[in-house]
Design a protein around this motif. Structure first.
Motif, short mmCIF file in Angstrom:
data_model
loop_
_atom_site.label_atom_id
_atom_site.label_comp_id
_atom_site.label_asym_id
_atom_site.label_seq_id
_atom_site.Cartn_x
_atom_site.Cartn_y
_atom_site.Cartn_z
N GLN A 33 0.84 -1.21 0.00
CA GLN A 33 0.00 0.00 0.00
C GLN A 33 0.87 1.25 0.00
O GLN A 33 0.53 2.26 0.63
CB GLN A 33 -0.94 0.00 1.23
CG GLN A 33 -1.87 -1.18 1.31
CD GLN A 33 -2.89 -1.23 0.18
OE1 GLN A 33 -3.02 -0.29 -0.62
NE2 GLN A 33 -3.61 -2.33 0.09
N ILE A 36 -0.86 4.66 -0.93
CA ILE A 36 -1.80 5.13 0.10
C ILE A 36 -1.02 5.65 1.31
O ILE A 36 -1.35 6.70 1.89
CB ILE A 36 -2.72 3.95 0.53
CG1 ILE A 36 -3.60 3.49 -0.61
CG2 ILE A 36 -3.54 4.31 1.78
CD1 ILE A 36 -4.83 4.32 -0.86
N LEU A 52 -10.74 6.54 5.26
CA LEU A 52 -10.27 5.43 4.45
C LEU A 52 -11.47 4.56 4.08
O LEU A 52 -12.27 4.23 4.95
CB LEU A 52 -9.29 4.62 5.29
CG LEU A 52 -8.24 3.80 4.58
CD1 LEU A 52 -7.34 4.70 3.76
CD2 LEU A 52 -7.40 3.06 5.60
N LEU A 184 -9.31 8.19 1.07
CA LEU A 184 -8.43 7.25 0.38
C LEU A 184 -9.15 5.93 0.15
O LEU A 184 -9.77 5.39 1.06
CB LEU A 184 -7.16 7.02 1.22
CG LEU A 184 -6.32 8.26 1.50
CD1 LEU A 184 -5.15 7.93 2.41
CD2 LEU A 184 -5.82 8.88 0.21
N ILE A 186 -8.82 2.11 -0.65
CA ILE A 186 -7.78 1.08 -0.55
C ILE A 186 -8.28 -0.22 -1.17
O ILE A 186 -9.41 -0.64 -0.93
CB ILE A 186 -7.35 0.94 0.94
CG1 ILE A 186 -6.36 -0.18 1.14
CG2 ILE A 186 -8.49 0.75 1.89
CD1 ILE A 186 -5.69 -0.12 2.52
N ALA A 310 -6.95 12.14 -4.34
CA ALA A 310 -7.28 11.92 -2.92
C ALA A 310 -8.04 13.11 -2.33
O ALA A 310 -8.83 12.95 -1.40
CB ALA A 310 -6.01 11.67 -2.12
#
Ligand code: ATP
Length: 344
Positions: A33, A36, A52, A184, A186, A310
């Motif tokens: 990641q 991120i 997130l 964000l 993920i 983002a």
């Protein structure tokens, strides 16, 4: 434009080293990641709150816990549930050891000014009343209770929400999402080797042990506000770069004025709302922090490219007729804007 200039200030370079240590520390805990984690580090150095979102079991909670542990300061975690009420964040009642009713400070208050991370797990399971309190805490870093105002000058809110389960959840309103500097998204790592690692390496089976294995408190959390101010005052954006960034934001709001075409979409009617002043200032702040992280003292267009998704995606509101395919359209809009506005 030259992007070779590096900053000379020792304060900024000492902190740069600490930011890299923080980033490496989190990367050693969470697999695959990197992008991120870099964005999270930028938000930390801009003192912005982070939301997130992702699929189930992709490591959201583990990532936020790892970041919180690495940052240091006091850490508090709360689970969003449907029966959570605003006062649960502030105080709780119980029977004390002498058998009498008592009131004690809840998760927000009990750490005083040492509260560094307030981690709200599954935020969209909590009711709007709880969201409103959290909004105030995020915006003002304070809360009023017991006829007194409590301040949390070092507070950063990390929240997560599950992208798939929407039953019995309360969507965050636009005003609440705007208070998060970054949203964000993920996904699980794509690489075969990393997925096999997550499958077979026992290190990743127990999230508590994994988070515990990371170095703790690698930064003096109570100095982050000062370094964030120094980054913003010492990393420069030329007039040409400021013009460029202005047009990026305008084009995201009014793509029709920049002749940005998106397949099967009427650009005139596409965007109902875009980034407001809070959003555009977050964009500039993160671009400066990105320049600093890349060891430059001047902002270049690539710094905006690194953070624009983002920061802008959760601030763009489309005409509802396009919501069925909203994510793809917003992605196409951002790419179109980046390809259309000429770099200085
Ligand atoms: N990229 C990753 N790196 C390290 N561990 C991971 C990663 N992805 C998942 N895991 C592991 O998977 C397990 C589940 O992670 P976690 O609980 O953080 O997921 P989550 O996305 O918060 O789940 P939920 O959607 O249920 O809230 C943990 O044991 C964690 O260590």
């Amino acid at each position: 434009m030259s992007n070779a200039a590096t900053y000379s200030d020792n304060y900024l370079s000492d902190w740069h080293q600490q930011a890299v240590t923080l980033q490496n520390n989190i990367n050693q805990t969470i697999l695959g990641q990197e992008n991120i984690i870099e964005l999270m580090v930028l938000a930390i150095f801009c003192r912005g709150h982070i939301l997130l979102e992702g699929d189930v079991g992709v490591g959201k909670t583990t990532l936020l816990r790892a970041a919180a542990e690495s940052l240091g300061g006091d850490f508090e975690r709360i689970e969003g549930t449907i029966d959570l009420m605003p006062h649960d964040l502030v105080y709780y009642t119980h029977i004390s050891s002498d058998g009498k009713p008592a009131v004690s400070e809840g998760p927000l208050l009990k750490h005083g000014e040492d509260l560094s991370i307030f981690f709200f797990n599954e935020i969209n399971r909590a009711r709007p009343q709880v969201h409103s309190l959290l909004l105030r805490v995020m915006a003002e870093r304070s809360v009023t209770a017991f006829n007194k105002t409590f301040h949390f000058p070092h507070l950063q809110v990390f929240a997560d929400r599950n992208r798939i389960e929407k039953d019995e959840t309360f969507e965050l309103p636009a005003a609440a999402r705007d208070r998060f500097m970054m949203e964000l998204h993920i996904k699980q790592p794509k690489a075969e080797a990393q997925l096999k690692e997550l499958m077979f390496n026992t290190r990743y089976y127990d999230a508590d042990k994994l988070v515990d294995s990371a170095d703790k408190a690698v930064l003096p959390f109570n100095q982050l506000n000062d370094i964030a101010t120094a980054i913003q005052s010492q990393i420069h954006a030329s007039d040409a770069v400021q013009d460029y960034a202005y047009h990026l934001c305008q084009a995201l709001r009014r793509p029709q004025d920049y002749n940005i075409q998106i397949s099967d979409v009427d650009s005139e009617k596409l965007v109902l709302g875009g980034m407001g002043p809070r959003g555009i200032s977050y964009l500039a702040r993160c671009a400066r922090a990105n320049a600093w992280l890349k060891q430059r003292n001047n902002v270049i267009p690539e710094d905006f490219h690194a953070v624009i998704r983002a920061i802008s995606k959760h601030r763009i509101f489309l005409n509802p007729v396009y919501n069925y395919n909203g994510e793809a359209i917003i992605e196409e809009l951002i790419s179109g804007v980046l390809n259309t506005i000429p770099s200085p």
